[in-house]
Scaffold this motif. Structure first.
Motif, short mmCIF file in Angstrom:
data_model
loop_
_atom_site.label_atom_id
_atom_site.label_comp_id
_atom_site.label_asym_id
_atom_site.label_seq_id
_atom_site.Cartn_x
_atom_site.Cartn_y
_atom_site.Cartn_z
N THR A 1 2.11 -8.15 -8.50
CA THR A 1 1.55 -7.09 -7.67
C THR A 1 2.48 -5.89 -7.61
O THR A 1 2.03 -4.75 -7.51
CB THR A 1 1.23 -7.60 -6.26
N GLY A 2 3.79 -6.13 -7.65
CA GLY A 2 4.73 -5.02 -7.70
C GLY A 2 4.72 -4.31 -9.05
O GLY A 2 4.84 -3.09 -9.12
N PHE A 3 4.54 -5.09 -10.11
CA PHE A 3 4.39 -4.51 -11.44
C PHE A 3 3.15 -3.64 -11.51
O PHE A 3 3.16 -2.54 -12.08
CB PHE A 3 4.33 -5.63 -12.48
N ALA A 4 2.06 -4.12 -10.89
CA ALA A 4 0.83 -3.33 -10.87
C ALA A 4 1.05 -1.98 -10.19
O ALA A 4 0.50 -0.96 -10.62
CB ALA A 4 -0.27 -4.11 -10.15
N ALA A 5 1.86 -1.97 -9.13
CA ALA A 5 2.10 -0.73 -8.40
C ALA A 5 2.74 0.33 -9.29
O ALA A 5 2.50 1.54 -9.10
CB ALA A 5 2.99 -0.99 -7.18
N LEU A 6 3.55 -0.09 -10.26
CA LEU A 6 4.17 0.88 -11.17
C LEU A 6 3.12 1.63 -11.98
O LEU A 6 3.37 2.74 -12.45
CB LEU A 6 5.12 0.16 -12.14
N HIS A 7 1.96 1.03 -12.13
CA HIS A 7 0.86 1.62 -12.90
C HIS A 7 -0.24 2.18 -12.01
O HIS A 7 -1.31 2.53 -12.51
CB HIS A 7 0.28 0.56 -13.84
N HIS A 8 0.01 2.22 -10.69
CA HIS A 8 -1.01 2.65 -9.73
C HIS A 8 -2.28 1.81 -9.88
O HIS A 8 -3.39 2.31 -9.74
CB HIS A 8 -1.31 4.14 -9.88
N CYS A 9 -2.06 0.55 -10.17
CA CYS A 9 -3.15 -0.44 -10.22
C CYS A 9 -3.13 -1.22 -8.91
O CYS A 9 -2.06 -1.61 -8.44
CB CYS A 9 -2.95 -1.38 -11.42
N ILE A 10 -4.29 -1.44 -8.32
CA ILE A 10 -4.38 -2.19 -7.08
C ILE A 10 -4.34 -3.68 -7.43
O ILE A 10 -5.26 -4.20 -8.05
CB ILE A 10 -5.67 -1.86 -6.32
N GLY A 11 -3.27 -4.35 -7.03
CA GLY A 11 -3.09 -5.74 -7.38
C GLY A 11 -3.28 -6.68 -6.20
O GLY A 11 -2.89 -6.35 -5.07
N SER B 1 0.81 -1.22 0.00
CA SER B 1 0.00 0.00 0.00
C SER B 1 0.84 1.26 0.00
O SER B 1 0.46 2.28 -0.59
CB SER B 1 -0.95 0.00 1.20
N ASP B 2 2.00 1.22 0.65
CA ASP B 2 2.84 2.43 0.70
C ASP B 2 3.37 2.80 -0.69
O ASP B 2 3.62 3.97 -0.97
CB ASP B 2 4.00 2.22 1.68
N LYS B 3 3.55 1.79 -1.55
CA LYS B 3 4.03 2.07 -2.90
C LYS B 3 3.00 2.82 -3.73
O LYS B 3 3.34 3.50 -4.69
CB LYS B 3 4.42 0.77 -3.60
N ALA C 1 -11.25 7.44 -9.59
CA ALA C 1 -10.83 8.81 -9.24
C ALA C 1 -9.52 8.80 -8.46
O ALA C 1 -8.64 9.65 -8.70
CB ALA C 1 -11.93 9.49 -8.42
N LEU C 2 -9.36 7.85 -7.52
CA LEU C 2 -8.13 7.78 -6.73
C LEU C 2 -6.93 7.42 -7.61
O LEU C 2 -5.83 7.95 -7.40
CB LEU C 2 -8.29 6.77 -5.60
N ARG C 3 -7.12 6.55 -8.57
CA ARG C 3 -6.01 6.21 -9.48
C ARG C 3 -5.62 7.41 -10.31
O ARG C 3 -4.42 7.68 -10.51
CB ARG C 3 -6.41 5.06 -10.41
N ALA C 4 -6.59 8.14 -10.82
CA ALA C 4 -6.28 9.34 -11.62
C ALA C 4 -5.50 10.35 -10.77
O ALA C 4 -4.54 10.98 -11.25
CB ALA C 4 -7.57 9.96 -12.14
N GLN C 5 -5.89 10.50 -9.52
CA GLN C 5 -5.19 11.41 -8.62
C GLN C 5 -3.75 10.94 -8.37
O GLN C 5 -2.81 11.74 -8.40
CB GLN C 5 -5.93 11.53 -7.29
N ALA C 6 -3.58 9.62 -8.13
CA ALA C 6 -2.24 9.08 -7.88
C ALA C 6 -1.34 9.24 -9.10
O ALA C 6 -0.16 9.56 -8.99
CB ALA C 6 -2.36 7.61 -7.49
N GLN C 7 -1.89 9.02 -10.29
CA GLN C 7 -1.10 9.16 -11.51
C GLN C 7 -0.69 10.60 -11.74
O GLN C 7 0.44 10.89 -12.15
CB GLN C 7 -1.89 8.61 -12.69
N ALA C 8 -1.58 11.55 -11.45
CA ALA C 8 -1.25 12.96 -11.59
C ALA C 8 -0.17 13.36 -10.59
O ALA C 8 0.76 14.12 -10.93
CB ALA C 8 -2.50 13.81 -11.38
N GLN C 9 -0.26 12.86 -9.36
CA GLN C 9 0.76 13.16 -8.36
C GLN C 9 2.12 12.61 -8.78
O GLN C 9 3.14 13.27 -8.60
CB GLN C 9 0.35 12.57 -7.01
N ALA C 10 2.12 11.42 -9.35
CA ALA C 10 3.39 10.81 -9.78
C ALA C 10 4.03 11.61 -10.91
O ALA C 10 5.25 11.81 -10.94
CB ALA C 10 3.15 9.37 -10.22
#
Length: 392
Positions: A258-268, A202-204, A306-315
């Motif tokens: 699941t770590g690969f998913a984190a690179l895309h801000h996908c919840i794995g 989750s921290d990733k 919405a949370l994914r879009a926000q995380a991607q914008a922050q990144a």
């Protein structure tokens, strides 16, 4: 429904589908229910075997660009990355069949897109045997862990040495799923659970997406799995010899799904059914885990999107990147764990103690769970990457 029974359902509860049976079954289902299921080839494996994927929607829209433009939540179920761990392959077949034949189940899908790969490691699935997972209780025969190049595809997501991983990367990037479930079978310690769960660290994911996963989504998943009759623990990764003294999150590097998913801000999520439980039980628990996470993703689809879009914008705006992570042993949480008494006895083969678990002595007690991690290496966000030509 009996017309579309899966090979698992037609068998004795200890058999899994072959690759050829699986693909032919999906092709027939897609032909008979063309307004529900679209099934097609997405590439070829390292052995030149076709790789397939399917899409299920409640309104018969399958065009990826149209679905993405409509802000639809994409739930992705990946199966058979290790074909010796085949519960998800069979469970996904039953889920897709139910979407096609049960109008109420399809209606419950709502605006969510159910995206799936029936068998990712097709080379390994064709390499069938009965002994490569000798301690596993069924099925009678199964595929092999490695692919045609003897590569473990769940270690190849970012290095992409295999053609299969390259197909997967293009497929994943094109669809950009919001939630992923990648099905597996565990090994190692013995305990009472049939199902354990690895999740994207989750921290990733950062806040607020990671906070949502940790504080809302995971408790809801564990609660619903308990309600369905399959109490679930975080993946049992003991910090010492046995779970008694605590377990930690498996730090999911980007070579894992699941770590690969984190690179895309996908919840794995990686459901890991317990290899020492009978195959029919593992199948049922895996089916329940996919359905639990799917239903929750559907209920929370607008928020997740919405949370994914926000995380991607922050990144994109970040001036720094977290490059390396370690488990934070200063922030444990505690869980009521369902274990068995561990015992150490002298080995008859050498001068050492052999660990075993006594199933006649079950226990329930709190143990620490180290589920948080921290970034110990950070770098300034690069403007670009320069790659030598030979790294094509």
């Amino acid at each position: 429904m009996h017309t579309y029974l899966t090979p698992f359902e037609r068998g004795n509860g200890n058999q899994t589908t072959t690759w050829s049976e699986c693909i032919a079954w999906y092709e027939r289902l897609a032909a008979d229910f063309s307004t529900v299921l679209h099934f097609s080839q997405i590439g070829e494996s390292d052995n030149g075997v076709p790789m397939h994927a399917g899409v299920v929607t409640a309104d018969g829209v399958f065009d990826r660009e149209r679905l993405k433009a409509g802000g639809r939540c994409v739930f992705f179920n990946n199966n058979g990355i290790h074909p010796g761990e085949p519960e998800g392959i069979d469970a996904c077949m039953a889920l897709v069949r139910d979407f096609c034949t049960q109008p109420e189940r399809l209606a419950a899908l709502g605006a969510t897109v159910f995206l799936f790969i029936p068998v990712y490691n097709v080379d390994g699935c064709l390499n069938r045997n009965t002994t490569s997972r000798v301690n596993q209780l069924g099925p009678e025969s199964f595929g092999f862990r490695a692919n045609g190049c003897n590569l473990d595809l769940n270690r190849d997501f970012v290095k992409c040495d295999s053609l299969a991983a390259q197909v997967f990367n293009r497929f994943f990037a094109d669809w950009d799923p919001d939630v992923m479930v990648d099905t597996h079978t565990s090994n190692g310690a013995d305990y009472q659970y049939t199902m354990t769960l690895i999740h994207t660290q989750s921290d990733k994911l950062g806040a607020p997406l990671g906070t949502f996963l940790r504080e809302e989504m995971l408790p809801a998943i564990y609660h619903d799995m308990e309600r369905r009759g399959w109490p679930t623990s975080p993946y049992v990764h003991p910090i010492k010899d046995t779970p008694d003294e605590g377990i930690s999150h498996m730090l999911d590097l980007a070579r894992f799904s699941t770590g690969f998913a984190a690179l895309h801000h996908c919840i794995g999520f990686m459901p890991e059914s317990h290899m020492l439980k009978p195959f029919a039980e593992r199948y049922a628990a895996t089916h329940a885990s996919i359905l639990t996470i799917l239903d929750l993703a559907g209920e929370q689809r607008e928020r997740i999107y919405a949370l994914r879009a926000q995380a991607q914008a922050q990144a994109r705006a970040a001036g720094e990147r977290d490059l390396h992570w370690v488990i934070d042993y200063q922030r444990p949480s505690y869980l009521e764990f369902l274990g068995y008494e561990a015992q150490f006895n002298p080995s008859v083969l050498g001068n050492y103690q052999r660990l075993s678990y006594d199933r006649s002595r079950p226990w329930v007690r709190p143990i620490p769970f180290y589920g948080r991690c921290i970034a110990d290496v950070k770098v300034t966000s690069p403007r670009a990457y320069l790659l030598p030509r030979q790294w094509r």
